[in-house]
Design an enzyme around this catalytic site. Structure first.
Site, short mmCIF file in Angstrom:
data_model
loop_
_atom_site.label_atom_id
_atom_site.label_comp_id
_atom_site.label_asym_id
_atom_site.label_seq_id
_atom_site.Cartn_x
_atom_site.Cartn_y
_atom_site.Cartn_z
N GLY A 138 0.84 -1.18 0.00
CA GLY A 138 0.00 0.00 0.00
C GLY A 138 0.87 1.23 0.00
CE1 TYR A 139 3.48 2.50 -4.09
CE2 TYR A 139 1.54 1.09 -4.12
CZ TYR A 139 2.84 1.35 -4.51
OH TYR A 139 3.50 0.45 -5.29
CG LEU A 140 2.49 4.86 4.15
CD1 LEU A 140 3.73 4.84 5.03
CD2 LEU A 140 1.24 4.69 4.98
#
Length: 149
Positions: free
Chosen positions: A30-32
């Site tokens: 996932g991407y912060l």
């Protein structure tokens, strides 16, 4: 750990018939942040935080180990959708093709990546006949953009 990633990426219209005979990793990421790219990843039972610079074929990359607890904490804070895929490792001459079969967000999408030690090597690479379109220069196929779908 800092490194440079030099890779080419291809759409793959259909998986090779013998795909199940190759080793693979189960990956969730996932991407912060997508600009700059700050990503968390679980690969099997290993956890990482990764920063990637801008770029298409050549990008700077930093990987830092995470604990499972830190990963799970950060997973609640991702921007966009969690990507799930199985990454097959397929030998091809001196290279290893990393063939990603996505289960989310684009179920069934097949993307192949090949990493190189130099830009010249990447530019002279001849892909196998089962590869489709070269999408190296298309940011649409960066996982950070796929997570927004």
């Amino acid at each position: 750990m800092k490194s440079y990633e030099i890779e080419r990426k291809y759409l793959v219209p259909a998986a090779p018939e013998n795909l199940s005979s190759f080793p693979y990793h189960e990956i969730e990421q996932g991407y912060l942040s997508t600009e700059p790219v700050v990503r968390i990843r679980r690969q099997d039972e290993e956890y990482y935080l990764t920063y990637k610079s801008k770029g298409l074929m050549i990008r700077e990359e930093y990987n830092l180990p995470l604990t499972k607890e830190s990963y799970l904490h950060l997973r609640e804070k991702i921007d966009g959708r969690l990507i799930s895929k199985r990454r097959y490792l397929i030998p091809y001459g001196d290279y290893t093709i990393e063939l990603d079969l996505f289960s989310s967000p684009k179920s069934g999408l097949l993307l192949a990546e090949v990493e190189f030690s130099s830009e010249e090597e990447a530019l002279s690479f001849t892909p196998p006949s089962w590869f489709g379109e070269d999408v190296t220069s298309s940011s649409l196929y960066h996982n950070s953009n796929l997570s927004k779908l």
